[in-house]
Scaffold this active site. Structure first.
Site, short mmCIF file in Angstrom:
data_model
loop_
_atom_site.label_atom_id
_atom_site.label_comp_id
_atom_site.label_asym_id
_atom_site.label_seq_id
_atom_site.Cartn_x
_atom_site.Cartn_y
_atom_site.Cartn_z
N THR A 1 -1.77 8.24 -0.70
CA THR A 1 -0.68 9.08 -1.20
C THR A 1 -0.40 10.23 -0.25
O THR A 1 -1.32 10.85 0.27
CB THR A 1 -1.05 9.65 -2.59
OG1 THR A 1 -1.12 8.58 -3.52
CG2 THR A 1 -0.02 10.67 -3.06
N GLU A 88 -6.34 6.03 7.71
CA GLU A 88 -7.63 5.37 7.48
C GLU A 88 -7.94 4.42 8.64
O GLU A 88 -7.19 3.48 8.91
CB GLU A 88 -7.61 4.63 6.15
CG GLU A 88 -7.67 5.62 4.98
CD GLU A 88 -7.42 4.97 3.62
OE1 GLU A 88 -6.93 3.83 3.59
OE2 GLU A 88 -7.71 5.63 2.61
N ASN A 228 -10.87 0.28 2.72
CA ASN A 228 -10.12 -0.16 1.55
C ASN A 228 -10.78 -1.32 0.82
O ASN A 228 -10.52 -1.55 -0.37
CB ASN A 228 -8.68 -0.47 1.94
CG ASN A 228 -7.91 0.81 2.17
OD1 ASN A 228 -7.56 1.49 1.21
ND2 ASN A 228 -7.70 1.17 3.42
N SER A 233 -11.36 1.10 -7.94
CA SER A 233 -10.54 1.76 -8.96
C SER A 233 -11.33 1.86 -10.26
O SER A 233 -10.85 2.34 -11.23
CB SER A 233 -9.24 0.99 -9.17
OG SER A 233 -9.53 -0.32 -9.58
#
Lengths: 233, 239
Positions: A1, A88, A228, A233
Site C-alpha cells: 500500500t 520489496e 511475499n 494474512s
C-alpha cells in the site's frame, strides 16, 4: 500500500490545493510501480496550515499557484521514488523515460506497461540489456491514440542522472540498442558495466510526436518472492 | 540452473536525511507511538498529525485508490473531505499493521470511531496549546484516517482508541516527532521516508515569501497506484 501525508504552512484555497495535488500525483505517486498491483488503501493527503502568513494562494493567481504546485510536485516525486527504492526485494532503481508520443497519456501508458512487465523486471535483475522484452511489452498495447510504428522506435539504456541532470563522471556511456527499429551492435562489456549500476534509465523514443512521460520502477528478484511467499494474512 | 547468486539489496542507510527544525512547516503537532497492532513492541503503529491553525485558515486535499475494494478508511476520509469541502480538516490519524480493508460494516464503524476519537483529542490538544480556540470548530468529524497492513482482518479498535486518547501527552513539532509519525506508517518498508524543504513563492502583490513543505510516505509492496480525487462508487461491501 502507498500512503503519504504532506504538510505545508502555505495558506491555500482548498480547490487550488486539490488541483495542485492532482497535478503532482500524476507525475509522482501515479507514475511508480513495484509489482503492478493496486492496493485497497492507497491514499495521499495534503494538509495546509496557513501558519506562515495570511496571503492565500489561489489558482487565479497563476504565478504563485504554479510555484506552489511545482514545489509540491518535487516533494511528491521524491517521496514516490523512495517507495520504489524500498520496493520489496528491489536491487535496482529504474527510470523509464518515454518520449516522442502524440499524447502524454500514450507516453504514460507505455512507461507503465514496461514498468510492470515481469520479464523486463527479471531481465533488469539479471543485468541483461534485453530490449526484445521491452519492445514485446510495449507492442502489446492496444489502447494508444496512435499505433506504434516499429521502424521509428529507438531504445537506449543510459546511466541514471543526478539531481543536477548530469551523470556521474565515472559512469558508463549511454548504450543505444535499437535505432529507428534497427538493432545496433552490442558491446557486452559496455552493457554489463552499465547494467551493474544500481540506478539505470531506460529511454524509449517512439518517434511519433512531442509528448513524453517518466515512470519509476525496480527489478523483480528472488527476494520479492520470498517476502511475499512468507507474508501471512 | 542459476547463473548468478542472489544479491542483497543495495544499502539504503544513505536514504535517511538529517533535517533541521527550520525545514519543517509551521502550525503542526505530531506524535507516533506503539499501541500493539504490530508484533514488534518497539515499532510505532499509530500516528497523529494535527494542524494548530484556526479552521478557516486550513485546507486539505487527497487522492484515493481506485480499487473497487477501497478500504473503510479510504471511504471515510473521502466522506470527511467532501463534507467539509476541503476546509477545516484538523489532521490525520494513521495506523499500520492492519489495513481495515474488506472488513464489512464493522470496519466502517471502526474507521469512523478513529476519526471521532482523533477529532476529540485533536480539538482539545489544539485548544490547550494555542492562546485562542481553534476557531470555534469543535466538530469531531474533522480528521482524515489512513490504515495499512494486512487485508481482511479487523482492527484492534480498543487498543487504537486507547492509544489515541494517550497521544496528546507526546505531541510535539521537533524533527523527532515528524520521524516518529513517519515510522508509524511503515509495514514491510526497510526505512522511514521523510523529506522536508523550503520554497519561495512570488505573490500577485510582488512580495516573495518563503514557505515549508514536509512529507512522509510508506510502501514497499502492492505498489502500482492509480489514485483519483474521489473513491469508486461501487464499494466492495456488496461483493
Amino acid at each position: 500500500t502507498l500512503l503519504s501525508a504532506i504538510m505545508t504552512d502555505v495558506h491555500v484555497a482548498p480547490k487550488a490545493l486539490q488541483s495542485a495535488l492532482n497535478y503532482a500525483c500524476a507525475r509522482s505517486f501515479n507514475a511508480i510501480s513495484v509489482d503492478g498491483d493496486m492496493s485497497t488503501n492507497d491514499t495521499v493527503v495534503v494538509l495546509a496550515s496557513g501558519a506562515a502568513d495570511a496571503l492565500e494562494i489561489d489558482e487565479k493567481d497563476n504565478e504563485s499557484f504554479i510555484q506552489f504546485r511545482d514545489a509540491l510536485t518535487d516533494v511528491a516525486k521524491e517521496l514516490a521514488q523512495l517507495v520504489v527504492r524500498d520496493g520489496e526485494g528491489a536491487t535496482k532503481f529504474v527510470t523509464v523515460t518515454v518520449k516522442g508520443t502524440k499524447t502524454y497519456d500514450d507516453a504514460h501508458t507505455i512507461a507503465s506497461r514496461i514498468s510492470t512487465s515481469a520479464l523486463v523486471k527479471t531481465a533488469l535483475y539479471g543485468e541483461d540489456a534485453n530490449w526484445g522484452r521491452i519492445l514485446a511489452s510495449l507492442g502489446s498495447l492496444q489502447e494508444l491514440s496512435a499505433p506504434i510504428d516499429p521502424s521509428r522506435v529507438s531504445v537506449s539504456f543510459i546511466p541514471a542522472q543526478q539531481q543536477n541532470g548530469t551523470a556521474p563522471s565515472d559512469s558508463p556511456k549511454p548504450l543505444l540498442l535499437l535505432h529507428n527499429g534497427e538493432p545496433q551492435p552490442l558491446d557486452e562489456a559496455h552493457a554489463s558495466s552499465l547494467l551493474s549500476q544500481t540506478d539505470i534509465e531506460i529511454l524509449l523514443d517512439i518517434g511519433l510526436g512531442e509528448e513524453s512521460a517518466q515512470y519509476w520502477t525496480c527489478d523483480f528478484s528472488y527476494e520479492y518472492v520470498r517476502i511475499n511467499g512468507d507474508y501471512r494474512s | 540452473n542459476l547463473t548468478f547468486e542472489m544479491r542483497p539489496p543495495p544499502p539504503k542507510a544513505h536514504l535517511h536525511k538529517t533535517l533541521p527544525d527550520s525545514a519543517f512547516p509551521k502550525g503542526f503537532l505530531l506524535s507516533g507511538t506503539h499501541v500493539g497492532i504490530k508484533k514488534s513492541k518497539s515499532a510505532e503503529d499509530l500516528g497523529l498529525i494535527l494542524t494548530t491553525s484556526p479552521a478557516e485558515r486550513t485546507s486539505a486535499a487527497a487522492v484515493f485508490t481506485q480499487n473497487s475494494f477501497a478500504a473503510a478508511p479510504v471511504r471515510v476520509s473521502a466522506n470527511v473531505l467532501a463534507a467539509r469541502s476541503g476546509r477545516g480538516v484538523r489532521g490525520v490519524v494513521v495506523n499500520s499493521g492492519c489495513a481495515n480493508a474488506v472488513t464489512g460494516q464493522k470496519g466502517e464503524e471502526d474507521a469512523w470511531a478513529m476519526v471521532r476519537a482523533a477529532g476529540e483529542v485533536g480539538n482539545a490538544a489544539v485548544a490547550s496549546t494555542t492562546s485562542s480556540s481553534p476557531a470555534g470548530d469543535n466538530d469531531e468529524a474533522n480528521m482524515l484516517v489512513m490504515s495499512t497492513g494486512v487485508i481482511g482482518v479487523r482492527l484492534p479498535i480498543d487498543k487504537i482508541l486507547s492509544g489515541i486518547q494517550a497521544l496528546p501527552s507526546s505531541l510535539g513539532s521537533s524533527p523527532a516527532h515528524w520521524d516518529s509519525v513517519a515510522r508509524a506508517f511503515l509495514t514491510t518498508d526497510t526505512f522511514p521516508k521523510l523529506r522536508a524543504r523550503t520554497f519561495a513563492v512570488t505573490h500577485a502583490d510582488g512580495t516573495q515569501r518563503e514557505y515549508r513543505l514536509a512529507g512522509m510516505s510508506k510502501g514497499a509492496g502492492m505498489i502500482h497506484p492509480r489514485m483519483g480525487a474521489s473513491v469508486p462508487t461501487a464499494t466492495g461491501l456488496h461483493a
